[in-house]
Scaffold this motif. Structure first.
Motif, short mmCIF file in Angstrom:
data_model
loop_
_atom_site.label_atom_id
_atom_site.label_comp_id
_atom_site.label_asym_id
_atom_site.label_seq_id
_atom_site.Cartn_x
_atom_site.Cartn_y
_atom_site.Cartn_z
N ARG A 25 -20.80 37.36 -12.35
CA ARG A 25 -21.77 36.50 -13.03
C ARG A 25 -21.10 35.67 -14.12
NH1 ARG A 25 -25.63 35.40 -16.68
NH2 ARG A 25 -27.74 35.05 -15.95
N ILE A 34 -23.58 28.72 -12.26
CA ILE A 34 -24.51 29.83 -12.44
C ILE A 34 -25.71 29.73 -11.51
CG2 ILE A 34 -25.88 28.83 -14.31
CD1 ILE A 34 -24.59 32.47 -14.09
N TRP A 37 -25.94 32.26 -8.76
CA TRP A 37 -26.08 33.68 -9.09
C TRP A 37 -27.18 34.36 -8.27
CZ3 TRP A 37 -24.04 37.96 -10.41
CH2 TRP A 37 -24.83 39.03 -10.80
N TYR A 41 -26.36 37.42 -5.92
CA TYR A 41 -26.86 38.73 -6.32
C TYR A 41 -27.74 39.34 -5.24
CZ TYR A 41 -29.00 42.42 -9.08
OH TYR A 41 -29.43 43.64 -9.53
#
Length: 72
Positions: A25, A34, A37, A41
């Motif tokens: 991250r 970002i 992410w 994830y």
């Protein structure tokens, strides 16, 4: 070939999956990506520990923690 050219230094790091995901991250944030992410994830946590490791290797350039920051 990884999905990004972002290096993550996880070889030799604490192998706790949450630590490894945190490294990823922060690397995405430093790279200005970002926004990736949530997708990363979701994929990394959709299976077991080994699946998370494979997902990290699929998304990032995996390096050793003792590799110099200057090496690219």
């Amino acid at each position: 070939m990884p999905k990004t050219d972002i290096k993550v230094r996880i070889i030799g790091a604490d192998g706790n999956v949450f630590n490894l995901l945190g490294i990823c991250r922060r690397a995405l944030g430093r790279a200005g990506k970002i926004e990736l992410w949530d997708e990363f994830y979701k994929e990394a946590t959709s299976g077991d520990y080994n699946h998370a490791l494979v997902t990290i290797a699929d998304w990032f350039v995996v390096c050793s923690v003792d590799e110099s920051e200057d090496e690219d």
